[in-house]
Design a protein around this motif. Sequence first.
Motif, PDB file in Angstrom:
ATOM      1  N   ASP A   1       8.191  12.381   9.175  1.00  0.00           N
ATOM      2  CA  ASP A   1       9.636  12.152   9.087  1.00  0.00           C
ATOM      3  C   ASP A   1      10.304  12.283  10.456  1.00  0.00           C
ATOM      4  OD1 ASP A   1       9.421  11.705   6.395  1.00  0.00           O
ATOM      5  OD2 ASP A   1       9.960  13.775   5.826  1.00  0.00           O
ATOM      6  N   LYS A   2       9.895  13.232  11.241  1.00  0.00           N
ATOM      7  CA  LYS A   2      10.539  13.469  12.533  1.00  0.00           C
ATOM      8  C   LYS A   2      10.058  12.488  13.618  1.00  0.00           C
ATOM      9  CE  LYS A   2      13.126  16.835  11.254  1.00  0.00           C
ATOM     10  NZ  LYS A   2      14.593  16.666  11.278  1.00  0.00           N
ATOM     11  N   ALA A   3       8.877  11.920  13.446  1.00  0.00           N
ATOM     12  CA  ALA A   3       8.351  10.952  14.436  1.00  0.00           C
ATOM     13  C   ALA A   3       7.891   9.696  13.709  1.00  0.00           C
ATOM     14  CB  ALA A   3       7.205  11.565  15.234  1.00  0.00           C
TER      15      ALA A   3
ATOM     16  N   ARG B   1       2.610  19.233   3.276  1.00  0.00           N
ATOM     17  CA  ARG B   1       4.019  19.326   3.631  1.00  0.00           C
ATOM     18  C   ARG B   1       4.202  19.209   5.132  1.00  0.00           C
ATOM     19  NH1 ARG B   1       9.094  18.166   2.551  1.00  0.00           N
ATOM     20  NH2 ARG B   1      10.571  19.762   3.277  1.00  0.00           N
ATOM     21  N   ALA B   2       3.346  19.835   5.905  1.00  0.00           N
ATOM     22  CA  ALA B   2       3.443  19.769   7.368  1.00  0.00           C
ATOM     23  C   ALA B   2       3.243  18.328   7.870  1.00  0.00           C
ATOM     24  CB  ALA B   2       2.399  20.688   8.002  1.00  0.00           C
ATOM     25  N   ALA B   3       2.335  17.604   7.259  1.00  0.00           N
ATOM     26  CA  ALA B   3       2.101  16.210   7.659  1.00  0.00           C
ATOM     27  C   ALA B   3       3.323  15.354   7.358  1.00  0.00           C
ATOM     28  CB  ALA B   3       0.880  15.663   6.942  1.00  0.00           C
ATOM     29  N   ARG B   4       3.997  15.603   6.176  1.00  0.00           N
ATOM     30  CA  ARG B   4       5.179  14.825   5.833  1.00  0.00           C
ATOM     31  C   ARG B   4       6.318  15.109   6.805  1.00  0.00           C
ATOM     32  NH1 ARG B   4       3.528  16.096   0.559  1.00  0.00           N
ATOM     33  NH2 ARG B   4       5.035  17.838   0.422  1.00  0.00           N
TER      34      ARG B   4
ATOM     35  N   VAL C   1       0.314  10.177  12.610  1.00  0.00           N
ATOM     36  CA  VAL C   1       0.080  11.621  12.451  1.00  0.00           C
ATOM     37  C   VAL C   1      -1.389  11.865  12.129  1.00  0.00           C
ATOM     38  CG1 VAL C   1       0.662  13.714  11.138  1.00  0.00           C
ATOM     39  CG2 VAL C   1       2.452  12.018  11.675  1.00  0.00           C
ATOM     40  N   THR C   2      -2.020  12.688  12.929  1.00  0.00           N
ATOM     41  CA  THR C   2      -3.392  13.125  12.658  1.00  0.00           C
ATOM     42  C   THR C   2      -3.338  14.602  12.245  1.00  0.00           C
ATOM     43  OG1 THR C   2      -4.280  11.573  14.305  1.00  0.00           O
ATOM     44  CG2 THR C   2      -5.685  13.415  13.637  1.00  0.00           C
TER      45      THR C   2
END
Length: 214
Positions: free
Chosen positions: A199-201, A192-195, A206-207
């Motif tokens: 979405d915001k960037a 969830r944190a990766a999604r 994203v790593t």
Amino acid sequence: MRRNTWMGTAVVLGLVLVAGAGCRNTREGMERDAEHAAEKADQAADRSAAAAREAGRDVSQAADQAADATREAARETADATREAARETARATREGMQEAGEATREGAARAGEMAREGAAATAGAAREAGREARESAASAARTGDAAQQTAQIKSALMADTTIDASDIDVDTEASTRTVILRGRVRTAAEKARAARIAADKAPSYRVTNNLQVGR
């Protein structure tokens, strides 16, 4: 007595004859002496005239020699003057030519230096512009990355399904990468944190380096 008178008369006549002869001899001697003197005077006059003529010839020769020497000196002076004038003219022409060449070389060098200076100035201006653009772009990227970090962090904190208290968000502007570090409780929170970060960037990669488990 008569005989003595006759003898006396004879003596007197003899003396008169002798005296007369002596007078004739004296007059002739004087005439001869005068002739000799006249001859000597003529000879002396001839010698004087010859000496005068010789002296005149010497003087004339000396005058001719002096005139020749004067004419020769005048010719030499004129030749030297003409040669000096030619040398002066030649030196002047050479000096003017050298000055012209030096002027042309100086002008060419000045033009070259001006062109080099203009090129250097233009190059420096281009370099300064490039650096300014890069600095501006870097500043923009840095600002954008900071903004992305703040947005991602805020979104994670606002999501009630994730415990984001131990999540660190780093954004690298040069590589346009979002890196998630820290720990979450479950794999679902990690995903969830990766999604949320993606979405915001959306223009960043994203790593996800989050560790699962407390």
